[in-house]
Design a protein around this motif. Structure first.
Motif, mmCIF file in Angstrom:
data_model
loop_
_atom_site.group_PDB
_atom_site.id
_atom_site.type_symbol
_atom_site.label_atom_id
_atom_site.label_comp_id
_atom_site.label_asym_id
_atom_site.label_seq_id
_atom_site.Cartn_x
_atom_site.Cartn_y
_atom_site.Cartn_z
ATOM 1 N N GLN A 124 -7.730 1.240 3.156
ATOM 2 C CA GLN A 124 -7.171 0.059 2.500
ATOM 3 C C GLN A 124 -6.442 -0.825 3.503
ATOM 4 O O GLN A 124 -6.623 -2.052 3.516
ATOM 5 C CB GLN A 124 -6.209 0.463 1.378
ATOM 6 N N PHE A 170 0.797 -1.230 0.000
ATOM 7 C CA PHE A 170 0.000 0.000 0.000
ATOM 8 C C PHE A 170 0.831 1.283 0.000
ATOM 9 O O PHE A 170 0.300 2.358 -0.291
ATOM 10 C CB PHE A 170 -0.973 0.008 1.179
ATOM 11 N N THR A 207 -7.869 7.200 2.026
ATOM 12 C CA THR A 207 -7.951 5.969 1.234
ATOM 13 C C THR A 207 -6.938 4.946 1.715
ATOM 14 O O THR A 207 -7.257 3.756 1.866
ATOM 15 C CB THR A 207 -7.730 6.277 -0.260
ATOM 16 N N LYS A 208 -5.714 5.391 1.976
ATOM 17 C CA LYS A 208 -4.664 4.479 2.453
ATOM 18 C C LYS A 208 -5.063 3.848 3.787
ATOM 19 O O LYS A 208 -4.898 2.645 3.988
ATOM 20 C CB LYS A 208 -3.327 5.210 2.615
ATOM 21 N N ASP A 264 -8.993 -2.415 6.028
ATOM 22 C CA ASP A 264 -9.770 -3.478 5.378
ATOM 23 C C ASP A 264 -8.915 -4.724 5.160
ATOM 24 O O ASP A 264 -9.356 -5.852 5.407
ATOM 25 C CB ASP A 264 -10.341 -2.997 4.039
#
Length: 107
Positions: A88, A51, A84-85, A91
């Motif tokens: 991610q 990521f 967003t990071k 999740d």
């Protein structure tokens, strides 16, 4: 006819002297990984490589910082990218049943 030309020149000068408002850069946000006693070190390295586009050596070094100091900044991004990071990573950790925590804060 010369009076009209003077008026046009004055208009051009007036336009050239107008100042534009300065735009501010958007605020940046630090993305941080937090240590826990359950997430394997190998998983943290994999997250950093996947990521945050780190090579294995960089990811390993950051993972050790997280392990020893309790947290480490893994990147600085605009709000949307940081958010967003974080999502991610959270999740991905949840899918693999690890309690790894990732947060963000304004720089």
């Amino acid at each position: 006819m010369s009076d009209n030309e003077d008026d046009e020149d004055d208009g051009d000068v007036a336009l050239a002297l107008k100042t534009r408002p300065k735009t501010k850069r958007p605020p940046l946000y630090k993305v941080m990984l937090l240590n826990d006693d359950y997430t394997p070190m190998e998983f943290v390295v994999a997250v950093l490589e996947r990521f945050f586009s780190m090579n294995h050596a960089q990811a390993f070094e950051i993972m050790l910082t997280v392990h020893k100091k309790g947290l480490a900044v893994v990147g600085v991004f605009s709000h949307e990218i940081a958010e967003t990071k974080v999502m991610q990573v959270m999740d991905f950790a949840q899918q693999h049943q690890h309690p790894l925590q990732c947060t963000m804060e304004k720089e």
